[in-house]
Design an enzyme around this catalytic site. Structure first.
Site, mmCIF file in Angstrom:
data_model
loop_
_atom_site.group_PDB
_atom_site.id
_atom_site.type_symbol
_atom_site.label_atom_id
_atom_site.label_comp_id
_atom_site.label_asym_id
_atom_site.label_seq_id
_atom_site.Cartn_x
_atom_site.Cartn_y
_atom_site.Cartn_z
ATOM 1 N N SER A 101 41.454 74.106 60.697
ATOM 2 C CA SER A 101 42.300 75.202 61.160
ATOM 3 C C SER A 101 43.591 74.668 61.751
ATOM 4 C CB SER A 101 41.569 76.083 62.175
ATOM 5 O OG SER A 101 41.163 75.360 63.311
ATOM 6 N N GLY A 103 43.753 70.905 62.589
ATOM 7 C CA GLY A 103 43.800 69.476 62.320
ATOM 8 C C GLY A 103 43.712 68.591 63.540
ATOM 9 N N ASP A 105 40.955 67.719 65.186
ATOM 10 C CA ASP A 105 39.636 67.107 65.351
ATOM 11 C C ASP A 105 39.824 65.615 65.612
ATOM 12 O OD1 ASP A 105 37.129 65.813 64.791
ATOM 13 O OD2 ASP A 105 36.478 67.632 63.770
ATOM 14 N N GLY A 170 44.564 74.622 66.397
ATOM 15 C CA GLY A 170 44.113 75.807 65.689
ATOM 16 C C GLY A 170 43.143 76.628 66.524
ATOM 17 N N HIS A 174 39.274 75.546 68.220
ATOM 18 C CA HIS A 174 39.415 75.482 69.676
ATOM 19 C C HIS A 174 38.440 76.431 70.367
ATOM 20 C CE1 HIS A 174 41.427 75.085 73.565
ATOM 21 N NE2 HIS A 174 41.460 76.410 73.645
ATOM 22 N N HIS A 282 48.019 64.401 85.222
ATOM 23 C CA HIS A 282 48.360 63.704 83.985
ATOM 24 C C HIS A 282 48.781 62.288 84.379
ATOM 25 C CE1 HIS A 282 51.169 63.191 80.269
ATOM 26 N NE2 HIS A 282 49.976 62.662 80.067
ATOM 27 N N ASN A 461 34.729 69.888 72.278
ATOM 28 C CA ASN A 461 36.061 69.935 71.671
ATOM 29 C C ASN A 461 36.704 68.557 71.578
ATOM 30 O OD1 ASN A 461 36.872 73.190 72.919
ATOM 31 N ND2 ASN A 461 36.671 72.609 70.787
ATOM 32 N N TYR A 462 36.240 67.602 72.401
ATOM 33 C CA TYR A 462 36.743 66.230 72.339
ATOM 34 C C TYR A 462 35.682 65.358 71.674
ATOM 35 C CZ TYR A 462 40.008 67.879 75.969
ATOM 36 O OH TYR A 462 40.957 68.579 76.684
#
Length: 528
Positions: A101, A103, A105, A170, A174, A282, A461-462
């Site tokens: 969806s 990309g 991954d 996507g 997600h 971050h 998701n990771y």
């Protein structure tokens, strides 16, 4: 599988003799079928060895290395029935399917395989229909998060959706993995805001929430859709957002007291401030021009703040709860929610395309990391060229919800989620890639004493193949899958296996970290 008639050039998938079936009792979402479904099908199908140029792929350099597996065909459906046809045809001819969806991954499981496969690229299925009266939207799986946010903001400045920060991700993958962003403490996970879905199962049937049943509907909202079928579209619930929010980005280096500030942040961000406040970290490295003389590089921590309210109220809160950060009015900007999503995306204009190469790992933390542990992180960061650490605070709504409401289980007891990232240039080749991968693995090993245990949890998701993978042709056995399955889903893994056994017993939808059916316990014959 390859048409050999004069009207079908090389690369066209042919699978005659079976009607397409829709078992959805509800009418399709508006505009989901208004694209040309009768036009020349050759425009939807690409062979990867053709001379058509770049085509509709992901970062194309990923398909140019000899070691990267390539699909037999790339299909770009413009109608739901095209997806049905690909599923039926691929199953008939023994080809696996991968679905992309957006990309993103991290282990490339959505677009690579070690057995012959077809890639469905959903780039043409990206219609978004927002209904403000119903506080909802239908979103096709190929639409990116940035497109979703933009279309919502077009219709209303006071509606939002709790998805992730990266606008090019996507929406299909997600949300199916859980999905979170800067609204996670206020609203929880993105998957919790799914009202309905359209989905193609292993028989090539289109299902919605009513026809798939609540068990399968539960699975695809946080358990990953790739093990069960092809997601066509989500119907999502929209949440209320203030017309103005406040964003603040404050940088501190080690020489400016970053270590002590991070230590204090740990006691504030998850449980010390209202759920309307999101303070993420971050962590990167910067060169000596940004720090004191005598040091080539140092660690910089950016405190990324989103507040669902005014600057004045945020300054009062921070002075009370986190005065050490020294937030001033000049550090804050009031803006619409849609503009805040751009700020949190954080992509510099000069970011090169080839910086898309990276390796990612994740951890959940249940107890504050001591200062000595932070020192070890900083030391390792200074050894890597372009490392990143993204730390998102939990607490608020995400911790209040039962770990069984959806497959995503990482709730009460977790303080924050860590995302470890190493970035590099594809020009470094295999040797350079191996060096960066070894660095992130070493950092992940170092963090073992400071993160969750029994199991050491990870975010689906990771994806991370270092946690384990199937041993044969991407077909997972139960003994394989329970290793990573418990890390991603904890006790919910068992429920995922039971549903898989009902809806896809032959494991047509499979990959190196897919959910297996119970039949694999009894020596089910492999398909490849």
């Amino acid at each position: 599988m390859v048409g050999d008639g004069p009207s079908w050039p090389t690369g066209v998938l042919i699978c005659p003799g079976r009607p397409l079936k829709t078992t959805s009792s509800a009418a399709p979402p508006p505009d989901h079928h208004d694209r040309d479904a009768v036009g020349d099908p050759t425009k939807l199908i690409y062979k990867t060895d053709s001379s058509r140029g770049k085509g509709p792929c992901l970062g194309d350099f990923l398909f140019t290395t000899p070691a990267t597996s390539k699909p037999q065909f790339i299909i770009t459906p413009s109608h739901e029935s095209h997806v049905q046809a690909v599923v039926i045809c691929s199953k008939k001819h023994g080809l696996q399917i991968r679905v992309r969806s957006g990309g993103h991954d991290f282990e490339a499981l959505s677009y690579t395989s070690n057995v012959p496969f077809v890639l469905i690229d959903l780039i043409n299925l990206r219609t978004i229909n927002v209904n403000i009266k119903e506080d909802s939207a239908w979103v096709q799986a190929g639409a990116t998060l940035g497109e979703v946010y933009y279309r919502i903001a077009e219709k209303s400045p006071v509606h939002g959706f709790p998805g992730g920060a990266c606008p090019t991700v996507g929406s299909g993958g997600h949300i199916s993995g859980g999905g979170f962003g800067a609204l996670v403490r206020k609203y929880g996970m993105a998957a919790e805001y799914v009202l309905d879905a359209r989905f193609v199962n292993a028989e090539g049937e289109i299902l919605n929430r009513e026809t798939m049943g609540e068990d399968l509907f539960w699975v695809i909202r946080g358990g990953g859709v790739a093990s069960f079928g092809v997601l066509l579209a989500w119907k999502i619930k929209l949440g209320p957002i203030p017309q103005l929010v406040t964003v603040s980005m404050i940088d501190r280096t080690l020489e400016q007291g970053a270590k002590d500030l991070v230590h204090k942040w740990k006691s504030v961000a998850s449980y010390g401030v209202p759920e309307e406040v999101f303070i993420a970290l971050h962590v990167t490295v910067v060169d000596k021009n940004a720090t004191r003389e005598g040091f080539d590089r140092t660690v910089r921590v950016t405190f990324q703040v989103l507040f669902l309210g005014t600057t004045e109220k945020l300054l009062q809160l921070m002075e009370d709860k986190f005065p050490e950060l020294g937030m001033k009015k000049k550090d804050c900007r009031e803006m619409s929610w849609i503009k805040s999503t751009i700020s949190f995306a954080g992509f510099p204009n000069e970011t090169p395309i080839n910086s898309l190469l990276n390796r990612t790992k994740s951890d959940f933390v249940t107890k504050p990391i001591p200062k000595a542990g932070l020192d070890g992180i900083w030391k390792r960061f200074l050894k890597e060229e372009r490392p990143e650490l993204l730390i998102a605070p939990w607490g608020g709504r995400v911790n209040e919800i039962s770990e069984h409401k959806i497959p995503f289980p990482h709730r009460a007891g977790n303080m924050y989620l860590i995302d470890y990232v190493s970035n590099w240039d594809n020009k470094e080749g295999i040797e350079g890639s191996n060096k960066h991968v070894s660095w992130i693995r070493e950092l992940h090993d170092y963090m073992s004493p400071y993160v969750s245990k029994s199991p050491r949890a990870a975010f689906f998701n990771y994806k991370d193949l270092d946690l384990g993978k199937s041993k044969l042709n991407g077909t997972s056995t139960h003994s394989d899958a329970r290793i990573w399955g418990h890390m991603y889903f904890k006790s919910n893994f068992g429920t995922l296996v039971k549903v898989k056994s009902k809806v896809d017993q032959t494991s047509f939808f499979t990959n190196e970290q897919s959910i297996p059916p119970l039949a694999s316990l009894y020596g089910r014959k492999k398909r490849f």
